[in-house]
Design a protein around this motif. Structure first.
Motif, PDB file in Angstrom:
ATOM      1  N   THR A 199      -2.974   0.603   5.082  1.00  0.00           N
ATOM      2  CA  THR A 199      -3.466  -0.102   3.438  1.00  0.00           C
ATOM      3  C   THR A 199      -4.173   1.242   2.854  1.00  0.00           C
ATOM      4  OG1 THR A 199      -5.399  -0.577   4.181  1.00  0.00           O
ATOM      5  CG2 THR A 199      -3.322  -2.448   4.288  1.00  0.00           C
ATOM      6  N   GLY A 200      -4.488   2.200   3.567  1.00  0.00           N
ATOM      7  CA  GLY A 200      -4.527   2.946   3.176  1.00  0.00           C
ATOM      8  C   GLY A 200      -5.858   3.425   2.815  1.00  0.00           C
ATOM      9  N   SER A 201      -5.972   3.764   1.141  1.00  0.00           N
ATOM     10  CA  SER A 201      -6.888   3.874   0.390  1.00  0.00           C
ATOM     11  C   SER A 201      -7.139   2.483  -0.186  1.00  0.00           C
ATOM     12  CB  SER A 201      -7.346   5.443  -0.296  1.00  0.00           C
ATOM     13  OG  SER A 201      -6.463   4.758  -1.432  1.00  0.00           O
ATOM     14  N   ARG A 202      -7.087   0.959  -0.236  1.00  0.00           N
ATOM     15  CA  ARG A 202      -7.247   0.546  -0.821  1.00  0.00           C
ATOM     16  C   ARG A 202      -7.705  -0.432  -0.404  1.00  0.00           C
ATOM     17  NH1 ARG A 202      -0.583  -0.978  -3.511  1.00  0.00           N
ATOM     18  NH2 ARG A 202      -0.866   0.592  -4.462  1.00  0.00           N
ATOM     19  N   HIS A 247     -10.083  -3.736   1.305  1.00  0.00           N
ATOM     20  CA  HIS A 247      -9.792  -5.171   1.332  1.00  0.00           C
ATOM     21  C   HIS A 247     -10.295  -6.458   2.272  1.00  0.00           C
ATOM     22  CE1 HIS A 247      -7.166  -4.613   4.418  1.00  0.00           C
ATOM     23  NE2 HIS A 247      -7.287  -5.624   5.124  1.00  0.00           N
ATOM     24  N   ALA A 251       0.746  -0.984   0.082  1.00  0.00           N
ATOM     25  CA  ALA A 251       0.128   0.148  -0.417  1.00  0.00           C
ATOM     26  C   ALA A 251       1.022   1.112  -0.077  1.00  0.00           C
ATOM     27  CB  ALA A 251      -0.748  -0.256   1.118  1.00  0.00           C
ATOM     28  N   THR A 252       2.148   1.604   0.325  1.00  0.00           N
ATOM     29  CA  THR A 252       2.719   2.283   0.785  1.00  0.00           C
ATOM     30  C   THR A 252       4.159   2.360  -0.150  1.00  0.00           C
ATOM     31  OG1 THR A 252       3.684   1.402   2.253  1.00  0.00           O
ATOM     32  CG2 THR A 252       2.386   2.808   3.329  1.00  0.00           C
TER      33      THR A 252
END
Length: 247
Positions: free
Chosen positions: A230-233, A235, A124-125
């Motif tokens: 994981t930010g804006s992702r 899951h 994610a980063t």
């Protein structure tokens, strides 16, 4: 024929991280995969068959030991610091980028078990990664700990954290406990026979110790890649009823 080389690269604090580099046949540059093990594991805990399978399919593969474990440098030994391990893994990516055998635009990351939580964060980063494989990840260390620790022992565990912190404030080394053990009278991170068989599988002498710092357990409980890391992702998580280490 696949070549396996002993390699090392430098991380923060001038710490040398060591591992194996698997080189495939054929003309370079190749796509590459960086691998590392989970909770208190080392590369000798079954990573080589995976690495060789990837190399046989044309990938350069780097598998390293986390700092403080196995062949890598770092103090204190046997100390699991998830955010330090994530930062070190970024250096592994940088090391792969520097190799003439590697196509820096085709680097992926493969993690398993506890290191899978790291894989989620890195995926994610770190935009240098083009693919991430997360095999049975630790999504919430807190929830996983609740499944491993019976309620009657929580108070004693919390007190051991406090005692360890007080001891460190006096200049003592971090206290330790066993990683696996079947004797209920001896503190251990895992007690299932499956975990014992996995961690105690045959390995070269001196490559692994059945010991981890007490504070590693607290750090594990604070690791939750699902909650913001994981930010804006988005899951989706699937939960199991038991927790065992993954090969």
């Amino acid at each position: 024929m696949i070549q396996r080389k002993d390699v090392q690269f430098e991380a923060d604090g001038a710490v040398q991280l060591r591992g194996w580099l698997f080189l495939p046949d054929g003309p370079a540059p190749h796509p590459a995969i960086t691998m590392a093990h989970g909770y208190a594991g080392v590369k000798e805990h079954g990573l080589e068959p995976f690495a060789r399978a990837f190399a046989e399919n044309g990938f350069v593969v780097l598998t390293h030991d986390h700092r403080g474990f196995g062949a890598s440098d770092g103090q204190p030994r046997q100390d699991v610091d998830p955010w330090r391990q994530i930062a070190d893994w970024r250096r592994a990516i940088s090391y792969l980028e520097s190799l003439p055998e590697v196509d820096p635009e085709q680097i992926g990351l493969w993690g398993t078990s506890y290191a899978d939580g790291h894989a989620i964060v890195l995926g994610a980063t770190d935009r240098r990664l083009r693919a991430v494989v997360s095999q049975v990840p630790t999504i919430s260390g807190f929830e996983q700990g609740r499944r491993r620790i019976v309620p009657e022992t929580v108070a004693a565990l919390e007190e051991s954290f406090s005692e360890d912190e007080r001891a460190q404030s006096r200049g003592e080394a971090p206290r330790t406990l066993a990683i696996v053990g079947s004797d209920p009278a001896v503190p251990a991170s895992y007690r299932t026979q499956e975990a014992i068989d996995f961690y105690l599988q045959p390995k070269p002498d001196g490559e692994w110790e059945n010991e981890v710092t007490v504070r590693s357990t607290r750090a594990h409980a604070c690791t939750s890649p699902e909650s913001g890391s994981t930010g804006s992702r988005p899951h989706r998580s699937w939960w199991s009823r038991s927790t065992t280490p993954s090969p």
